[in-house]
Design a protein around this motif. Structure first.
Motif, short mmCIF file in Angstrom:
data_model
loop_
_atom_site.label_atom_id
_atom_site.label_comp_id
_atom_site.label_asym_id
_atom_site.label_seq_id
_atom_site.Cartn_x
_atom_site.Cartn_y
_atom_site.Cartn_z
N ALA A 194 0.83 -1.19 0.00
CA ALA A 194 0.00 0.00 0.00
C ALA A 194 0.87 1.25 0.00
CB ALA A 194 -0.93 0.01 1.21
N ALA A 195 0.27 2.34 -0.45
CA ALA A 195 0.91 3.66 -0.42
C ALA A 195 -0.18 4.68 -0.15
CB ALA A 195 1.62 3.96 -1.73
N PHE A 196 0.21 5.83 0.38
CA PHE A 196 -0.77 6.89 0.61
C PHE A 196 -0.89 7.76 -0.64
CE2 PHE A 196 0.30 5.88 5.04
CZ PHE A 196 -0.99 5.74 5.55
N ALA A 197 -2.13 7.97 -1.06
CA ALA A 197 -2.39 8.76 -2.26
C ALA A 197 -3.73 9.47 -2.09
CB ALA A 197 -2.42 7.86 -3.50
N PRO A 198 -3.94 10.60 -2.78
CA PRO A 198 -5.20 11.33 -2.62
C PRO A 198 -6.37 10.65 -3.31
CG PRO A 198 -3.79 12.41 -4.25
CD PRO A 198 -2.97 11.32 -3.63
#
Length: 303
Positions: free
Chosen positions: A199-203
């Motif tokens: 996972a990664a943080f994205a808008p």
């Protein structure tokens, strides 16, 4: 006890499967309206999500959209027994038109695989049934809470030959193999993944949220193409319109933030087409960067 729950669930689905599409949708709208009128977690979460994602709406507009979303979710819930219990031909007959079908043919002309991204928009079960009737296909799934119900779920979802695989290492290897053979994979891309390397943080609608990197990894390993799809519910029990859209550029980028940003934007564009048919009742923003406010638990921050 678990076995009796599974038997009851299967009986209830078979009973609901006797309804017509119009009857199921009317019942679903009624149940959704109850969820709006009465205090419910779904109503609370929906309004929180709409306030986060669509701050430009005033209170009246947000309440109207929240009510519409709950009614559509109720319809989706009551349509699932039809899709699981009706003959396949009758189910597919609910699809009145298809938009973007040429994108499917174009994506598969070079013999490479295709990843179909089906967010929780419209009726994703019907979309999955259509594609499994047309292609050699595998789809990720999560085992149900009632384990004894799993056999029934796999049987009805796979009756056109669709292969259901879990999201463990073995399942992912199978997806890559199928895609390299020119097959098709279905993924629900707007789920909130567990903490880890996947996972990664994205808008998403401008809000940073933990997002799966699975799609970009599959694309990089297989050379496949990705498209977004949803089955839009038409008015008055008239059926559905199946829509296929291209993804935003960068969905296969090696940089996980670039790839997940493109993935979320691809979903967002589809949701904005028919926002009332999106499942806003899902706690999509429960996993945010550390220190950010926890939207579903006022006064707490994410860790």
């Amino acid at each position: 006890m678990a076995l009796s729950k599974a038997v009851f669930l299967e009986f209830a689905l078979k009973l609901a499967g006797k309804l017509s599409l119009r009857g199921a949708q009317r019942l679903g709208r009624f149940l959704g309206s109850l969820g709006w009128i009465l205090p419910s977690r779904s109503k609370t979460v929906t309004e929180i999500n709409l306030k986060l994602c669509l701050p430009e709406l005033d209170d009246q507009q947000r309440h109207s959209l929240a009510r519409s979303s709950l009614r559509h979710t109720g319809q989706t819930m009551m349509e699932i027994p039809l899709i699981w219990e009706w003959p396949v031909e009758r189910c597919l007959g609910m699809i009145r038109e298809i938009e973007g079908e040429s994108l499917l043919d174009q994506a598969l002309t070079d013999g490479k695989g295709l990843i179909l991204l089906a967010p929780h928009l419209g009726n994703w079960e019907l979309a999955g049934l259509y594609y499994s009737s047309r292609y050699k296909m595998a789809a990720l799934y999560s085992p149900p809470p009632v384990k004894e119900f799993e056999d029934y779920m796999i049987r009805v979802r796979g009756r056109m030959g669709s292969e259901l695989v879990t999201g463990d290492r073995r399942g992912l290897v199978r997806l890559v193999s199928l895609l390299r053979e020119g097959g098709v994979t279905g993924i629900l891309p707007d789920q909130s993944p567990s903490r880890g390397k996947g996972a990664a943080f994205a808008p998403f609608f401008g809000v940073e949220v933990r997002t799966m990197t699975l799609v970009s990894k599959l694309l990089q390993k297989s050379g496949a193409t990705a498209l977004v799809t949803f089955a839009q519910r038409l008015k008055d029990g008239e059926g559905f319109r199946l829509v296929i859209r291209e993804c935003e550029p960068g969905v296969n980028d090696p940089d996980p933030v670039v790839a997940t940003t493109a993935l979320n934007l691809s979903i967002e564009h589809c949701v904005r087409e028919i926002p009332g048919q999106y499942q806003w009742e899902y706690k999509r923003f429960r996993h945010r960067p550390a220190g950010e406010p926890q939207p579903y638990q006022p006064g707490r921050v994410c860790k």
